[in-house]
Design a protein around this motif. Structure first.
Motif, mmCIF file in Angstrom:
data_model
loop_
_atom_site.group_PDB
_atom_site.id
_atom_site.type_symbol
_atom_site.label_atom_id
_atom_site.label_comp_id
_atom_site.label_asym_id
_atom_site.label_seq_id
_atom_site.Cartn_x
_atom_site.Cartn_y
_atom_site.Cartn_z
ATOM 1 N N LEU A 85 0.897 -1.175 0.043
ATOM 2 C CA LEU A 85 0.056 0.057 0.059
ATOM 3 C C LEU A 85 0.934 1.235 0.226
ATOM 4 N N ALA A 88 2.083 1.557 -3.377
ATOM 5 C CA ALA A 88 0.681 1.778 -4.266
ATOM 6 C C ALA A 88 0.586 3.596 -4.022
ATOM 7 N N LEU A 89 0.608 4.081 -3.048
ATOM 8 C CA LEU A 89 0.217 5.754 -2.732
ATOM 9 C C LEU A 89 1.419 5.953 -1.665
ATOM 10 N N ILE A 160 0.335 4.404 -8.137
ATOM 11 C CA ILE A 160 -0.857 4.823 -9.003
ATOM 12 C C ILE A 160 -0.594 5.938 -9.726
ATOM 13 N N ILE A 209 -4.369 -4.591 -6.153
ATOM 14 C CA ILE A 209 -3.140 -3.881 -6.454
ATOM 15 C C ILE A 209 -1.913 -4.892 -6.428
#
Lengths: 212, 176
Positions: A85, A88-89, A160, A209
């Motif tokens: 995570l 991802a961000l 992302i 993801i």
């Protein structure tokens, strides 16, 4: 002196006349004062104590639920998902992650990349609280089809990203892509707040993801 | 010497009754106040609040030992909360590109192309006015059906007599 003696004698006379009434009346008044200044406040304290007991019991229930929930979390899996995570961000501008994503998308699709530029902005930690973006402009060797392939691949790469513009002219195409990041504002943890497990949608999102 | 009671018998009886009532009321009040205080004191003494607070403290200490796990969990929740709306709002421009390239009929080729979240500009070239017309009709149809485009304008139309070709450009607004 004589006046005070006279007053004293008068008071003794009144007392002698009404003594049968005075003592019980005095007791009644004393009881009334005790009710107002002792019994009622004590009762209020007791009610407050009972309310505090219920609140404390509710907090204890939540703490026990939190302890059970946290104990059920597998540390290794949590670590893996945590890293995923954050990729991802990211919590800060991740230039290495972004360049790696661009190069990887190029390699996976066979689309050659030329120059790329990006908007640097502040290199220090941001005080912003909302998710924001860094914009990269990449020159691709190829036309529209190559751009489509490249962006489709980049869309499924971390961090992302979001395609902003595509420009095709002659034999080259330039694409502007925004990569998302969001600083994390540290908070004081309130252990008494119930920890809600991830929802079904959250689990599906993690699963999506992790496949990228 | 004999005492002579000058009070009437009725008034004496009433007076005695009042005194009796007062005495009984005062004793009853004393007893009630005493019993109430005693009951309140005993109930307060038996309150488990103290032991509950100790239990709460010990549970808090246990949770603090898992502080790192909880912090990671909170960060993960924060990331998920923000990732979901980002993914929902992504523009996926290549889907718009796919749509436009499908409208380009044989005999028409693209010379320039630019697309952003809101606007599309396409430069085209054709040696057949029929092919160009087919393309215009497809664009018009997609605008009418509100497929990808909301508005389309023929920006430019030039006839290249030397090459017997038509050079034109379309500017269109994209549906968000």
């Amino acid at each position: 002196m004589e006046a005070s003696n006279a007053l004293f004698k008068q008071l003794r006379k009144i007392y002698a006349k009404y003594k049968e009434y005075i003592v019980p009346a005095f007791v009644l008044v004393a009881c009334l004062l005790l009710v107002i200044f002792v019994i009622i406040p004590q009762t209020r304290n007791l009610i407050e104590t009972k309310e505090k007991e219920e609140e404390t019991k509710a907090r204890i229930r939540r703490l026990k639920e939190n302890i059970n929930f946290i104990s059920s979390i597998d540390e290794k899996i949590q670590d893996k998902e945590f890293q995923l995570l954050l990729r991802a961000l990211p919590i800060e501008k991740d230039y290495v992650g972004i360049i790696t994503a661009i190069v990887s998308a190029s390699q996976q699709t066979g689309v050659g990349i030329g120059d790329f530029s990006f908007q640097i902005g502040s290199l220090s930690s941001d005080t912003i609280q909302e998710a924001t973006t860094i914009s990269f402009t990449v020159t691709l060797h190829g036309g529209i089809d190559e751009a489509k392939r490249f962006l489709r691949e980049l869309e499924n790469t971390l961090p992302i990203s979001d395609s902003e513009t595509i420009k095709f002219e002659s034999l080259s195409t330039s694409v502007a892509v925004s990569f998302h990041y969001k600083p994390f504002i540290p908070q004081i943890i309130d252990y008494r707040t119930k920890l809600e497990p991830f929802s079904k949608q959250d689990r599906e999102l993690i699963s999506t993801i992790s496949a990228w | 010497m004999h005492e002579i009671n000058l009070l009437s018998h009725k008034r004496e009886t009433r007076s005695k009754r009042v005194v009796t009532i007062l005495r009984v009321t005062s004793i009853a009040s004393l007893v009630i106040v005493f019993l109430s205080s005693l009951i309140l004191f005993l109930v307060q003494l038996q309150s488990p609040l103290g032991s509950l607070q100790k239990e709460e403290e010990s549970l808090l200490l246990r949770l603090e030992q898992s502080k790192e796990k909880i912090e990671k969990f909170i960060v993960m929740q924060d990331r998920l909360k923000n990732i979901s709306p980002i993914l929902k709002k992504r523009s996926l421009l290549y889907e718009s590109i796919d749509f436009i390239t499908r409208q380009i009929s044989p005999g028409v080729s693209m010379t320039t192309f630019s697309i952003s979240k809101d606007i599309l500009n396409v430069g085209l070239y054709s040696q057949s006015v029929l092919a160009a017309n087919t393309f215009f009709n497809k664009i018009q149809e997609s605008v009418e059906k509100k497929q990808v485009l909301t508005k389309a304008t023929l920006d430019n139309f030039v006839v290249d007599k030397e090459k017997s070709a038509y050079i034109f450009s379309i500017k269109a607004d994209l549906i968000r």
